[in-house]
Design a protein around this motif. Structure first.
Motif, PDB file in Angstrom:
ATOM      1  N   HIS A  25     -36.801  29.235  25.005  1.00 41.05           N
ATOM      2  CA  HIS A  25     -36.084  29.682  26.310  1.00 41.05           C
ATOM      3  C   HIS A  25     -36.912  29.559  27.648  1.00 41.05           C
ATOM      4  N   GLU A  26     -36.494  28.859  28.660  1.00 43.89           N
ATOM      5  CA  GLU A  26     -37.083  28.740  29.799  1.00 43.89           C
ATOM      6  C   GLU A  26     -36.228  28.740  30.922  1.00 43.89           C
ATOM      7  N   ASP A  27     -36.509  29.676  31.916  1.00 40.73           N
ATOM      8  CA  ASP A  27     -35.580  29.867  33.056  1.00 40.73           C
ATOM      9  C   ASP A  27     -36.475  29.791  34.286  1.00 40.73           C
ATOM     10  N   ASP A  28     -35.883  29.075  35.505  1.00 44.45           N
ATOM     11  CA  ASP A  28     -36.854  29.001  36.818  1.00 44.45           C
ATOM     12  C   ASP A  28     -36.534  30.558  37.671  1.00 44.45           C
ATOM     13  N   GLY A  29     -35.614  30.905  37.260  1.00 44.31           N
ATOM     14  CA  GLY A  29     -35.058  32.108  38.003  1.00 44.31           C
ATOM     15  C   GLY A  29     -34.225  31.412  39.251  1.00 44.31           C
ATOM     16  N   SER A  30     -33.953  30.327  39.343  1.00 43.40           N
ATOM     17  CA  SER A  30     -33.163  29.631  40.417  1.00 43.40           C
ATOM     18  C   SER A  30     -31.881  28.992  39.901  1.00 43.40           C
ATOM     19  N   GLY A  31     -31.621  28.949  38.572  1.00 43.42           N
ATOM     20  CA  GLY A  31     -30.369  28.285  38.206  1.00 43.42           C
ATOM     21  C   GLY A  31     -30.732  27.179  37.072  1.00 43.42           C
ATOM     22  N   ILE A  32     -31.903  26.941  36.711  1.00 41.46           N
ATOM     23  CA  ILE A  32     -32.320  26.184  35.992  1.00 41.46           C
ATOM     24  C   ILE A  32     -32.562  26.961  34.318  1.00 41.46           C
ATOM     25  N   ASP A  36     -33.479  25.544  23.776  1.00 46.32           N
ATOM     26  CA  ASP A  36     -33.711  24.549  22.678  1.00 46.32           C
ATOM     27  C   ASP A  36     -33.858  25.249  21.452  1.00 46.32           C
ATOM     28  N   VAL A  37     -33.349  24.784  20.439  1.00 44.29           N
ATOM     29  CA  VAL A  37     -33.349  25.377  18.965  1.00 44.29           C
ATOM     30  C   VAL A  37     -33.790  24.170  17.999  1.00 44.29           C
ATOM     31  N   ASN A  38     -34.953  24.311  17.355  1.00 39.19           N
ATOM     32  CA  ASN A  38     -35.237  23.440  16.348  1.00 39.19           C
ATOM     33  C   ASN A  38     -35.488  23.943  14.939  1.00 39.19           C
ATOM     34  N   VAL A  47     -29.765  22.575  24.994  1.00 46.47           N
ATOM     35  CA  VAL A  47     -28.820  23.056  26.057  1.00 46.47           C
ATOM     36  C   VAL A  47     -29.537  22.994  27.487  1.00 46.47           C
ATOM     37  N   HIS A  48     -29.370  22.433  28.560  1.00 42.07           N
ATOM     38  CA  HIS A  48     -29.907  22.778  29.865  1.00 42.07           C
ATOM     39  C   HIS A  48     -28.527  22.996  30.835  1.00 42.07           C
ATOM     40  N   GLU A  49     -28.946  23.984  31.258  1.00 38.23           N
ATOM     41  CA  GLU A  49     -27.966  24.320  32.486  1.00 38.23           C
ATOM     42  C   GLU A  49     -28.706  23.915  33.810  1.00 38.23           C
ATOM     43  N   PHE A  50     -28.024  23.458  34.836  1.00 44.58           N
ATOM     44  CA  PHE A  50     -28.467  22.999  35.942  1.00 44.58           C
ATOM     45  C   PHE A  50     -28.178  23.715  37.356  1.00 44.58           C
ATOM     46  N   HIS A  51     -28.945  23.744  38.525  1.00 44.22           N
ATOM     47  CA  HIS A  51     -28.672  24.468  39.711  1.00 44.22           C
ATOM     48  C   HIS A  51     -27.021  24.441  39.990  1.00 44.22           C
ATOM     49  N   ASP A  52     -26.424  23.348  39.867  1.00 45.36           N
ATOM     50  CA  ASP A  52     -25.027  22.951  40.421  1.00 45.36           C
ATOM     51  C   ASP A  52     -24.300  23.634  39.417  1.00 45.36           C
ATOM     52  N   GLY A  53     -24.382  24.148  38.348  1.00 39.91           N
ATOM     53  CA  GLY A  53     -23.504  24.629  37.180  1.00 39.91           C
ATOM     54  C   GLY A  53     -23.126  23.905  36.044  1.00 39.91           C
ATOM     55  N   SER A  54     -23.741  22.580  36.356  1.00 35.35           N
ATOM     56  CA  SER A  54     -23.202  21.707  35.237  1.00 35.35           C
ATOM     57  C   SER A  54     -24.297  21.976  33.868  1.00 35.35           C
ATOM     58  N   CYS A  55     -23.804  21.537  32.877  1.00 36.13           N
ATOM     59  CA  CYS A  55     -24.553  21.900  31.585  1.00 36.13           C
ATOM     60  C   CYS A  55     -24.615  20.452  30.739  1.00 36.13           C
ATOM     61  N   ARG A  56     -25.775  20.344  30.208  1.00 36.84           N
ATOM     62  CA  ARG A  56     -26.073  19.302  29.200  1.00 36.84           C
ATOM     63  C   ARG A  56     -26.371  19.841  27.730  1.00 36.84           C
ATOM     64  N   THR A  57     -25.330  19.455  26.872  1.00 38.67           N
ATOM     65  CA  THR A  57     -25.639  19.741  25.555  1.00 38.67           C
ATOM     66  C   THR A  57     -25.705  18.953  24.395  1.00 38.67           C
ATOM     67  N   ARG A  58     -26.819  18.981  23.826  1.00 34.50           N
ATOM     68  CA  ARG A  58     -26.904  17.880  22.517  1.00 34.50           C
ATOM     69  C   ARG A  58     -27.240  18.612  21.430  1.00 34.50           C
ATOM     70  N   ILE A  59     -26.551  18.172  20.376  1.00 38.55           N
ATOM     71  CA  ILE A  59     -26.789  18.551  18.935  1.00 38.55           C
ATOM     72  C   ILE A  59     -27.017  17.311  18.127  1.00 38.55           C
ATOM     73  N   MET A  66     -26.019  11.989  16.007  1.00 42.46           N
ATOM     74  CA  MET A  66     -25.766  12.841  17.288  1.00 42.46           C
ATOM     75  C   MET A  66     -24.439  13.686  17.126  1.00 42.46           C
ATOM     76  N   LEU A  67     -24.529  14.665  16.652  1.00 40.44           N
ATOM     77  CA  LEU A  67     -23.432  15.709  16.532  1.00 40.44           C
ATOM     78  C   LEU A  67     -22.211  15.770  17.990  1.00 40.44           C
ATOM     79  N   LEU A  68     -22.939  16.111  19.109  1.00 42.25           N
ATOM     80  CA  LEU A  68     -22.675  16.430  20.444  1.00 42.25           C
ATOM     81  C   LEU A  68     -23.591  15.857  21.414  1.00 42.25           C
ATOM     82  N   ASN A  69     -22.971  15.314  22.490  1.00 45.36           N
ATOM     83  CA  ASN A  69     -23.774  14.716  23.401  1.00 45.36           C
ATOM     84  C   ASN A  69     -22.904  14.840  24.829  1.00 45.36           C
TER      85      ASN A  69
END
Length: 77
Positions: A25-32, A36-38, A47-59, A66-69
């Motif tokens: 788990h990593e958090d920049d304190g500003s929205g990013i 990652d689970v291995n 799973v990466h969440e970005f400053h603008d509220g969008s989210c990228r998920t890959r499984i 690839m089960l989810l992108n």
């Protein structure tokens, strides 16, 4: 950004196996936020969440399938 990694002993992987692994788990304190689970079998969830509220998920299963992108296009207002 400073991240933390924690181990787990048994959780269900995307392939259905109950195996151990690690969670990062990593958090920049500003929205990013990065989560990652291995799993020991080779499956991975990213799973990466970005400053603008969008989210990228890959499984990805341990065999490379690839089960989810998905990129959510929702923007925080």
């Amino acid at each position: 950004m400073v991240g933390t990694s924690t181990a787990f002993t048994k959780e269900r992987a995307p392939c259905g196996k109950q195996v151990g692994g690690s969670r990062y788990h990593e958090d920049d304190g500003s929205g990013i936020v990065c989560n990652d689970v291995n799993w020991a079998c080779g499956c991975r969830e990213i799973v990466h969440e970005f400053h603008d509220g969008s989210c990228r998920t890959r499984i990805v299963r341990h065999d490379g399938r690839m089960l989810l992108n998905q990129l959510s296009a929702e923007h925080a207002e």
